[in-house]
Enzyme design. Structure first.
Site, PDB file in Angstrom:
ATOM      1  N   LYS A 180      28.443  32.203  40.217  1.00 32.49           N
ATOM      2  CA  LYS A 180      28.444  32.207  38.675  1.00 32.49           C
ATOM      3  C   LYS A 180      29.935  31.794  38.351  1.00 32.49           C
ATOM      4  O   LYS A 180      30.676  32.952  38.124  1.00 32.49           O
ATOM      5  CB  LYS A 180      27.745  33.171  38.309  1.00 32.49           C
ATOM      6  CG  LYS A 180      27.500  33.061  36.628  1.00 32.49           C
ATOM      7  CD  LYS A 180      28.571  33.814  35.896  1.00 32.49           C
ATOM      8  CE  LYS A 180      28.871  33.672  34.549  1.00 32.49           C
ATOM      9  NZ  LYS A 180      29.378  32.660  33.851  1.00 32.49           N
ATOM     10  N   GLY A 233      37.688  39.575  36.970  1.00 30.56           N
ATOM     11  CA  GLY A 233      37.678  39.538  35.505  1.00 30.56           C
ATOM     12  C   GLY A 233      37.874  40.820  34.967  1.00 30.56           C
ATOM     13  O   GLY A 233      39.049  41.715  35.284  1.00 30.56           O
ATOM     14  N   SER A 234      37.437  41.022  33.608  1.00 33.52           N
ATOM     15  CA  SER A 234      37.870  42.216  32.798  1.00 33.52           C
ATOM     16  C   SER A 234      37.606  43.675  33.307  1.00 33.52           C
ATOM     17  O   SER A 234      36.500  43.576  34.324  1.00 33.52           O
ATOM     18  CB  SER A 234      37.421  42.054  31.314  1.00 33.52           C
ATOM     19  OG  SER A 234      36.091  42.274  31.348  1.00 33.52           O
ATOM     20  N   GLN A 236      36.403  45.895  31.487  1.00 33.74           N
ATOM     21  CA  GLN A 236      34.966  46.070  31.009  1.00 33.74           C
ATOM     22  C   GLN A 236      33.716  45.455  31.671  1.00 33.74           C
ATOM     23  O   GLN A 236      32.777  46.452  32.055  1.00 33.74           O
ATOM     24  CB  GLN A 236      34.868  45.675  29.539  1.00 33.74           C
ATOM     25  CG  GLN A 236      36.077  46.401  28.484  1.00 33.74           C
ATOM     26  CD  GLN A 236      37.305  45.475  28.399  1.00 33.74           C
ATOM     27  OE1 GLN A 236      37.508  44.833  29.517  1.00 33.74           O
ATOM     28  NE2 GLN A 236      38.134  45.548  27.443  1.00 33.74           N
ATOM     29  N   VAL A 237      33.782  44.423  31.976  1.00 32.38           N
ATOM     30  CA  VAL A 237      32.795  43.619  32.583  1.00 32.38           C
ATOM     31  C   VAL A 237      32.546  44.327  34.267  1.00 32.38           C
ATOM     32  O   VAL A 237      31.542  44.542  34.687  1.00 32.38           O
ATOM     33  CB  VAL A 237      32.747  42.261  32.656  1.00 32.38           C
ATOM     34  CG1 VAL A 237      31.660  41.590  33.340  1.00 32.38           C
ATOM     35  CG2 VAL A 237      32.720  41.771  31.116  1.00 32.38           C
ATOM     36  N   GLY A 238      33.755  44.231  34.785  1.00 35.42           N
ATOM     37  CA  GLY A 238      33.857  45.013  36.081  1.00 35.42           C
ATOM     38  C   GLY A 238      33.302  46.340  36.240  1.00 35.42           C
ATOM     39  O   GLY A 238      32.416  46.465  37.033  1.00 35.42           O
ATOM     40  N   GLU A 255      38.091  42.950  41.178  1.00 36.64           N
ATOM     41  CA  GLU A 255      39.219  43.096  41.000  1.00 36.64           C
ATOM     42  C   GLU A 255      39.262  42.713  39.603  1.00 36.64           C
ATOM     43  O   GLU A 255      38.961  41.616  38.980  1.00 36.64           O
ATOM     44  CB  GLU A 255      39.928  41.764  41.732  1.00 36.64           C
ATOM     45  CG  GLU A 255      39.988  41.653  42.812  1.00 36.64           C
ATOM     46  CD  GLU A 255      40.741  42.881  43.498  1.00 36.64           C
ATOM     47  OE1 GLU A 255      41.727  43.245  42.771  1.00 36.64           O
ATOM     48  OE2 GLU A 255      40.731  43.390  44.691  1.00 36.64           O
ATOM     49  N   CYS A 289      46.433  38.063  36.592  1.00 38.18           N
ATOM     50  CA  CYS A 289      46.039  39.604  36.571  1.00 38.18           C
ATOM     51  C   CYS A 289      47.575  40.052  37.022  1.00 38.18           C
ATOM     52  O   CYS A 289      47.668  41.373  36.939  1.00 38.18           O
ATOM     53  CB  CYS A 289      44.890  40.004  37.555  1.00 38.18           C
ATOM     54  SG  CYS A 289      44.837  38.834  38.783  1.00 38.18           S
ATOM     55  N   GLN A 336      41.223  33.933  23.433  1.00 37.24           N
ATOM     56  CA  GLN A 336      42.222  34.385  24.360  1.00 37.24           C
ATOM     57  C   GLN A 336      43.520  34.239  23.391  1.00 37.24           C
ATOM     58  O   GLN A 336      44.402  35.106  23.146  1.00 37.24           O
ATOM     59  CB  GLN A 336      42.601  33.496  25.441  1.00 37.24           C
ATOM     60  CG  GLN A 336      43.225  34.292  26.643  1.00 37.24           C
ATOM     61  CD  GLN A 336      42.572  35.547  27.187  1.00 37.24           C
ATOM     62  OE1 GLN A 336      41.144  35.860  27.069  1.00 37.24           O
ATOM     63  NE2 GLN A 336      43.160  36.590  27.330  1.00 37.24           N
ATOM     64  N   GLU A 390      46.034  45.486  28.922  1.00 34.05           N
ATOM     65  CA  GLU A 390      46.332  44.247  29.510  1.00 34.05           C
ATOM     66  C   GLU A 390      46.285  43.037  28.094  1.00 34.05           C
ATOM     67  O   GLU A 390      44.945  43.075  27.701  1.00 34.05           O
ATOM     68  CB  GLU A 390      45.261  43.708  30.473  1.00 34.05           C
ATOM     69  CG  GLU A 390      45.642  42.416  31.174  1.00 34.05           C
ATOM     70  CD  GLU A 390      44.776  42.281  32.311  1.00 34.05           C
ATOM     71  OE1 GLU A 390      43.498  42.364  31.929  1.00 34.05           O
ATOM     72  OE2 GLU A 390      45.347  41.772  33.250  1.00 34.05           O
TER      73      GLU A 390
END
Ligand code: NDP
Length: 487
Positions: A180, A233-234, A236-238, A255, A289, A336, A390
């Site tokens: 995805k 990714g971020s 939060q989603v991680g 990551e 990152c 962004q 970040e």
């Protein structure tokens, strides 16, 4: 401006076929260099599409895992050759879709080719150890077994390299994959998957389903037939990925972000440090990152370093990444850009001094894109938001310290720990940094961004969770160890 009729529609890749989403809905992917330019239409997929992809991957895995590593490697070599033959076209799509300059996009695509070749070779390397048994009549050894079906959720900042550095090891160790990709770069992802399709991988071994994170990403997390999820990714989603996977006992690898420091000591080669700070912090518009964002400078060279840095930053040419001579492209998306502008505002509110940049470019030719000037802040303290969160944009925060010990304390005072670098000519500074810096990548006299594909990649603290990516280390995630005892 591109009209709707000229723009290509990209399909999902499920069970060896290019197919439209079951609801026949598409979303547009626009160019950050010019929001009126549509790069392509991609499928706004449903849970039903995802279910089909996972079912195909599950069936395909039975035969795929039975192939020898060398046979799976042959497929990856083919994919590498096809991607190499399309390098210019794939790189151009990447630049149009997410904004990084064409030379950077070409470099990333070439890296994708190299990663595929590296993991193709991995199919012929050892997978276990012989361990002496206490029983002299027995043979004890380890081997490795694939997880099954792996869900791959990727971001937009390296739309070729990151999917490949997850997919290639997943496949070589005998897993099948459902990808995805990020919404912002789904056209580029489709171009990558076209290479796998052309290489003739058996149907179902690799699948791609585009769509929203909340439907397709979350669907992968929750799907009972997904045995492992690898995510970049971020944070939060991680966290959502990790919690969801843990709740149903699936393996996960995350990551996430960084707030990467560079330390410049009184004895450093300042020109080298300036060059590396700019390259590490501002290449790819700061959207790595591993990008440098905190610049911690010892007081003896602070003023000189600052002057040199600002003079060089002022020379940076911002523009369309497809145009020759552009050094820095736009932010990858409007959100962004807005994030960067809001952090620049927060920095000023907190009392940091904006030495240069930080404004949206409104000049003719740039007004329809998400362009921002690279920004340099002075008088930053490490407790400020711009030194802790970040930003993922071209913003450098200068922090003055008196000693190398203080520099290390400041560098470590972060919830992240991905990459860190130091510029020094003093061996004892180098050794302290290697020993005491809490980061997954520590780099001496080299920029914080920059990773070799054959070495482990990942961070400490909130930057990563689960085992390392890339190189040989990738097998820790994509396989399980089986201990065998033969009597
Ligand atoms: P996200 O973490 O939102 O997106 C990364 C991937 O996760 C995308 O494929 C996204 O899909 C997907 N996703 C989103 N929501 C969910 C969900 N609920 N469940 C499962 N998957 C989901 O990052 P953003 O692209 O929004 O970027 C935001 C910030 O993240 C950046 O500013 C930066 O700080 C950080 N970031 C860090 C990266 C890194 O390399 N460590 C890379 C990119 C971003 P979709 O695109 O459809 O939303």
């Amino acid at each position: 401006m591109t009209t709707k009729t000229e723009v290509k529609q990209y399909l999902n890749y499920i069970n060896g076929e290019w197919v439209a989403s079951s609801n026949e809905e598409v979303t547009e992917s626009i160019s950050p260099a010019n929001k009126n330019e549509i790069v392509g239409y991609v499928q706004k997929s449903t849970k039903e599409d995802l279910d089909q992809a996972v079912a195909a991957a599950k069936i395909a895995q039975v035969a795929w895992r039975k192939l020898s590593g060398a046979a799976r490697g042959d497929f990856l070599y083919k994919v590498a050759n096809i991607l190499e033959s399309k390098l210019d076209a794939v790189a151009e799509t990447m630049t149009r879709e997410m904004g990084k300059t064409l030379p950077e996009a070409k470099g990333e695509t070439a890296r994708g080719v190299a990663i595929l070749r590296y993991y193709a070779g991995e199919g012929m390397r050892k997978v276990g150890d012989v361990i002496p048994s206490t029983d002299s009549d027995a043979l004890m050894f380890t081997t490795r077994t694939p997880l099954g079906v792996v869900g791959v959720i990727t971001p937009w900042n390296f739309p070729v390299a990151i999917p490949i550095w997850k997919i290639a090891p997943a496949l070589i160790y005998g897993n099948t994959v459902v990808l995805k990709p990020a919404g912002e770069t789904s056209v580029t992802a489709a171009k990558v998957i076209e290479c796998f399709a052309e290489a003739g991988l058996p149907a179902g071994v690799i699948n791609m389903v585009t769509g929203s994170g909340s439907v397709i990403g979350q669907g992968l997390i929750d799907h009972e037939d997904i045995n492992g999820i690898t995510f970049t990714g971020s944070d939060q989603v991680g966290k959502t990925v990790g919690q969801g996977a843990l709740a149903r006992g699936a393996k996960y690898q995350l990551e996430m972000g960084g707030k990467n420091p560079v330390i410049v000591t009184d004895d450093a080669d300042l020109d080298l440090a300036v060059e590396a700070t700019i390259s590490g912090g501002l290449r790819s518009t700061g959207q790595k990152c591993t990008a440098t964002s905190r610049v911690i400078v010892q007081s003896g060279v602070y003023e000189e370093f600052k002057e040199k840095l600002v003079a060089k930053v002022k020379e940076i040419k911002v523009g369309d990444g497809l145009q020759e001579g552009t050094w820095m492209g736009p932010c990858a998306s409007e959100s962004q850009l807005n994030t960067v502008l809001s952090y620049v505002e927060k920095g000023q509110e907190e009392g940091a001094t904006l030495l240069y940049g930080g404004k949206k470019h409104e000049e003719e030719g740039l007004e329809n894109g998400f362009y921002v000037q690279p920004a340099v802040f002075d008088n930053v303290t490490n407790d400020m938001i711009i030194a802790q969160e970040e930003i993922f944009g071209p913003v450098l925060a200068l922090i003055k310290v008196d000693t190398v010990e203080e520099a290390l304390d400041v560098a470590n005072d972060s919830k992240f720990g991905l990459s860190a670098s130091i510029f020094t000519t003093n061996v004892s500074n180098m050794l302290s940094f290697i020993k005491d810096m809490d980061a997954g990548l520590v780099r001496i006299n080299a920029e914080s961004a920059g990773v070799e594909l054959q070495a482990p990649f990942g961070g400490m603290k909130l930057s990563s969770s689960g085992s390392r990516e890339q190189g040989e280390a990738a097998k820790e995630f994509f396989t399980s160890i089986k201990t065998v005892f033969v009597k």
